[in-house]
Enzyme design. Sequence first.
Site, short mmCIF file in Angstrom:
data_model
loop_
_atom_site.label_atom_id
_atom_site.label_comp_id
_atom_site.label_asym_id
_atom_site.label_seq_id
_atom_site.Cartn_x
_atom_site.Cartn_y
_atom_site.Cartn_z
N CYS A 13 -5.57 2.00 6.09
CA CYS A 13 -6.20 0.76 6.57
C CYS A 13 -5.54 0.38 7.90
O CYS A 13 -4.57 0.99 8.34
CB CYS A 13 -6.03 -0.35 5.54
SG CYS A 13 -4.33 -0.97 5.38
N HIS B 247 0.86 -1.18 0.00
CA HIS B 247 0.00 0.00 0.00
C HIS B 247 0.89 1.24 0.00
O HIS B 247 2.05 1.19 0.44
CB HIS B 247 -0.88 0.02 1.24
CG HIS B 247 -1.91 -1.06 1.26
ND1 HIS B 247 -2.94 -1.07 2.18
CD2 HIS B 247 -2.08 -2.18 0.49
CE1 HIS B 247 -3.70 -2.13 1.98
NE2 HIS B 247 -3.19 -2.83 0.97
N GLU C 113 0.95 3.89 1.86
CA GLU C 113 1.43 4.29 3.19
C GLU C 113 2.52 3.34 3.70
O GLU C 113 3.50 3.79 4.29
CB GLU C 113 0.28 4.34 4.20
CG GLU C 113 -0.82 5.30 3.85
CD GLU C 113 -1.93 4.67 3.02
OE1 GLU C 113 -3.00 5.27 2.97
OE2 GLU C 113 -1.72 3.58 2.43
#
Length: 154
Positions: free
Chosen positions: A83, A53, A55
């Site tokens: 998330c 992801h 991040e």
Amino acid sequence: MTKDEELILETYKIARSAVANGNHPFGALIWLNGEVILTAENTVSTDSDCTCHAELNLVRKAYKELDQDKCSSSTLYTSTEPCAMCAGAIYWCGIRKVVYGCSATELGKVAGKTLEISSKDIYADAQEEVEVVGPILEEQGVKIHQDFWPQHGT
């Protein structure tokens, strides 16, 4: 336009770049001492790794390149609310402020409900406080997801 809005718009550009590169529409950056010092986009598809992801890719860079003081003094901006996996990584990296564009709730409405939980809820009982700001310019973030998910699924 506020600085937060400007930087969220930058994360939206990174998210669009991720799509152009064959990935899901997520982008993130780290802001420290008045400048963007690191950026990352989602690379789940191109890296064949469900943990890539935006991040988490950014946290990996930050943890290698920044000392603990810089991590704790920086702000992570992201196109979409982190998330649970990414929120945990952000916490363990030492970053204590997160600003996001599109909320997890709105992402769930567009992409289909998956692991939909608010970052604020994840950090609620953390030993060290993490400031979470958002959503910011959410309609623009939602539009990016609306343009992507119906054609690609989850």
